[in-house]
Design a protein around this motif. Structure first.
Motif, PDB file in Angstrom:
ATOM      1  N   UNK A 106       0.825  -1.220   0.000  1.00  0.00           N
ATOM      2  CA  UNK A 106       0.000   0.000   0.000  1.00  0.00           C
ATOM      3  C   UNK A 106       0.859   1.269   0.000  1.00  0.00           C
ATOM      4  N   UNK A 107       1.914   1.290   0.804  1.00  0.00           N
ATOM      5  CA  UNK A 107       2.786   2.464   0.834  1.00  0.00           C
ATOM      6  C   UNK A 107       3.507   2.621  -0.496  1.00  0.00           C
ATOM      7  N   UNK A 108       4.002   1.533  -1.037  1.00  0.00           N
ATOM      8  CA  UNK A 108       4.691   1.587  -2.330  1.00  0.00           C
ATOM      9  C   UNK A 108       3.762   2.127  -3.415  1.00  0.00           C
ATOM     10  N   UNK A 109       2.544   1.653  -3.423  1.00  0.00           N
ATOM     11  CA  UNK A 109       1.566   2.114  -4.414  1.00  0.00           C
ATOM     12  C   UNK A 109       1.304   3.620  -4.269  1.00  0.00           C
ATOM     13  N   UNK A 110       1.181   4.081  -3.034  1.00  0.00           N
ATOM     14  CA  UNK A 110       0.931   5.507  -2.792  1.00  0.00           C
ATOM     15  C   UNK A 110       2.114   6.354  -3.246  1.00  0.00           C
ATOM     16  N   UNK A 111       3.328   5.887  -2.974  1.00  0.00           N
ATOM     17  CA  UNK A 111       4.524   6.615  -3.406  1.00  0.00           C
ATOM     18  C   UNK A 111       4.599   6.637  -4.932  1.00  0.00           C
ATOM     19  N   UNK A 112       4.371   5.502  -5.554  1.00  0.00           N
ATOM     20  CA  UNK A 112       4.420   5.446  -7.022  1.00  0.00           C
ATOM     21  C   UNK A 112       3.375   6.361  -7.649  1.00  0.00           C
TER      22      UNK A 112
END
Length: 91
Positions: A75-81
């Motif tokens: 979820x964090x990776x997706x938000x950063x991307x």
């Protein structure tokens, strides 16, 4: 490290008390480096304090040590991307 409240100023007490509003209001008072991965992702997705939150989120991803607070894996990776792909929008 400072909180978003210390950097950007305090928010008024919420008039609309959804769980999202209450979580964001509480997290806004925490030092940025004490925010959970879920709180960082939420701020990124809600367009809150991006210029202060994004560096911490990127640092966390580089460490590759999730704190198991995300609703779904990545979820964090997706938000950063999403934030780095479309920097001026919430999409």
């Amino acid at each position: 490290m400072q909180s978003l409240e210390q950097i950007e100023g305090a928010w008024e007490e919420p008039q609309f008390t959804s769980s999202l509003v209450l979580r964001c209001h509480a997290a806004h008072k925490k030092p940025i480096d004490h925010l959970s991965d879920l709180e960082l992702a939420t701020f990124l997705n809600q367009d809150i304090g991006i210029k202060h939150i994004l560096p911490e989120a990127v640092r966390r991803l580089a460490q590759n040590q999730p704190d198991d607070t995300e609703v779904f894996d990545g979820q964090l990776k997706e938000a950063v991307e999403r934030r780095t792909k479309y920097p001026g929008t919430s999409q």
